[in-house]
Design a protein around this motif. Structure first.
Motif, short mmCIF file in Angstrom:
data_model
loop_
_atom_site.label_atom_id
_atom_site.label_comp_id
_atom_site.label_asym_id
_atom_site.label_seq_id
_atom_site.Cartn_x
_atom_site.Cartn_y
_atom_site.Cartn_z
N THR A 183 1.40 -1.50 -10.92
CA THR A 183 0.10 -1.53 -9.52
C THR A 183 -0.78 -1.09 -10.04
O THR A 183 -1.09 -0.04 -11.32
N GLN A 197 0.86 -5.37 -7.18
CA GLN A 197 0.20 -4.96 -5.85
C GLN A 197 -1.30 -4.02 -6.13
O GLN A 197 -1.19 -3.39 -7.52
N LEU A 249 -3.38 -0.68 -4.55
CA LEU A 249 -3.51 0.75 -4.32
C LEU A 249 -5.01 0.77 -3.59
O LEU A 249 -5.71 1.39 -4.58
N GLY A 253 4.39 7.36 -5.19
CA GLY A 253 4.85 6.35 -6.18
C GLY A 253 6.10 6.10 -7.08
O GLY A 253 7.21 5.15 -7.66
N GLU A 303 -0.51 -7.66 -3.18
CA GLU A 303 -0.34 -7.21 -1.80
C GLU A 303 -1.46 -5.61 -2.13
O GLU A 303 -0.91 -4.62 -2.77
N GLN A 304 -2.35 -5.67 -0.98
CA GLN A 304 -3.40 -4.77 -1.04
C GLN A 304 -2.81 -3.28 0.60
O GLN A 304 -2.26 -3.94 1.14
N TYR A 305 -2.64 -1.87 -0.54
CA TYR A 305 -2.39 -1.34 0.54
C TYR A 305 -3.47 0.30 0.21
O TYR A 305 -3.39 0.24 -0.74
N ASP A 306 -3.55 0.50 1.60
CA ASP A 306 -4.64 1.89 1.91
C ASP A 306 -3.71 2.48 1.82
O ASP A 306 -2.32 2.86 2.35
N VAL A 307 -3.56 4.15 0.73
CA VAL A 307 -3.38 5.19 0.78
C VAL A 307 -3.83 6.56 1.37
O VAL A 307 -5.60 5.75 1.54
N GLU A 308 -3.38 7.16 1.74
CA GLU A 308 -4.09 8.63 2.48
C GLU A 308 -4.11 9.98 0.92
O GLU A 308 -2.83 9.53 0.41
#
Length: 318
Positions: A34, A55, A57, A83, A169-174
């Motif tokens: 990741t 992936q 982030l 994670g 895959e792309q995921y936006d994180v806070e």
């Protein structure tokens, strides 16, 4: 998962990030590779990262527009904890070496520094690194969650997958980021039309054997410019004030792994060899037939660089 904090500049992934991906895949540890992309306006970087990682982030925030050790450490720690990352890999750049120990402390995890090779020994992660002025390679290992910095130039860059096969895959994180206690009030960047050492496929390096600062400019820079190569220097040349430290290759300088490394007047001290010994093709030109550089060179020319290099420059221009 294996979490890698991506390094990037000018909207592109740094070569060091691709090397960290290779290190992660060679580590033998399980879980998706990741990439964590920190910064502002990093959509292009994230898209590029998706071609090499399982992936991605993405934290695209104004607060991350400028690097800050406290903020980067907090971000990497938070994502590692959420994670459940068992391996956190950070580049061995100046900034990486600054905030990686902070991440290890926050995670109460072992810290393995300047790894040149990663592997697994059961549940333990093993890392090779240089010690005793690069005369010795030692292997250290740690169990559980581990923070690692990878020495730049030690691994081959990971090849991006074809666009149709890029499955990351792309995921936006806070992120819950702390207010930085240190403010960056200015930044200066060395301007150069040449490719950076750590990014160059071909490097021309000069040693004390070139004779003088003028000869360094004439021959080393001249040959590099004629073939579009990066410029490197030995520690002796830097210590003599001929060249800036940013160009130093070796144990106390940069580690590089170009496709071709051309050494002009370089004797081949062990400290220098530790920084360029993994180059795919080493070409040495030196008037001393007994110079240690010839023991590692794939091609060697024994002769006067005052005669040989001008001919090479002329041939390259044709």
């Amino acid at each position: 998962m294996i979490l890698i904090v991506a390094e990037h500049t000018a909207g592109k992934l740094a070569k060091a990030t691709l090397e960290m991906v290779t290190a992660a895949r060679e580590s033998g540890r399980e879980g998706p590779v990741t990439l964590l992309v920190l910064g502002q306006d990093v959509a292009a970087v994230a898209a590029e990262a998706a071609a090499v990682a399982d992936q991605v982030l993405v934290a695209d925030l104004p607060a991350l527009a400028t690097y800050n050790a406290e903020v980067w450490a907090a971000a990497a720690t938070q994502i590692a904890q959420e994670g459940e990352a068992h391996t956190i890999i950070i580049g061995g750049s100046r900034s990486g070496r600054e905030y990686a120990p902070r991440v290890a402390v926050k995670l109460d995890a072992p810290y393995l520094e300047d790894a040149t090779r990663l592997s697994s020994n059961g549940a333990a992660l093993q890392a090779q690194r240089y010690t005793y002025l690069a005369r010795v390679t030692e292997t250290v290992e740690a169990d559980g969650t581990v923070v690692v910095t990878v020495k730049p130039g030690s691994f081959a860059p990971a090849a991006p997958a074809a666009p149709a096969a890029a499955a990351g895959e792309q995921y936006d994180v806070e992120l819950d980021l702390p207010a930085p206690r240190v403010q960056v009030t200015g930044r200066s960047v060395e301007k150069s039309s040449r490719v950076a050492l750590t990014e160059a496929d071909v490097i021309v390096t000069g040693g004390r054997g070139v004779g003088s600062p003028e000869n360094f400019t004439r021959y080393v820079e001249g040959l590099a410019d004629s073939i579009g190569a990066g410029v490197g220097a030995t520690r002796a040349v830097v210590d003599a004030g001929w060249r800036p430290y940013a160009e130093q290759v070796g144990q106390t300088g940069k580690t590089v792994q170009p496709k071709a490394y051309i050494a002009l007047g370089v004797s081949g001290a062990v400290q220098h060899l530790s920084g360029m010994g993994k180059s795919k093709n080493i070409i040495a030109i030196n008037k001393d037939a007994e110079a240690p550089i010839f023991k590692v060179a794939d091609y060697g020319i024994v002769g006067d660089i005052n005669e040989i290099v001008p001919a090479l420059i002329e041939a390259s221009r044709k």
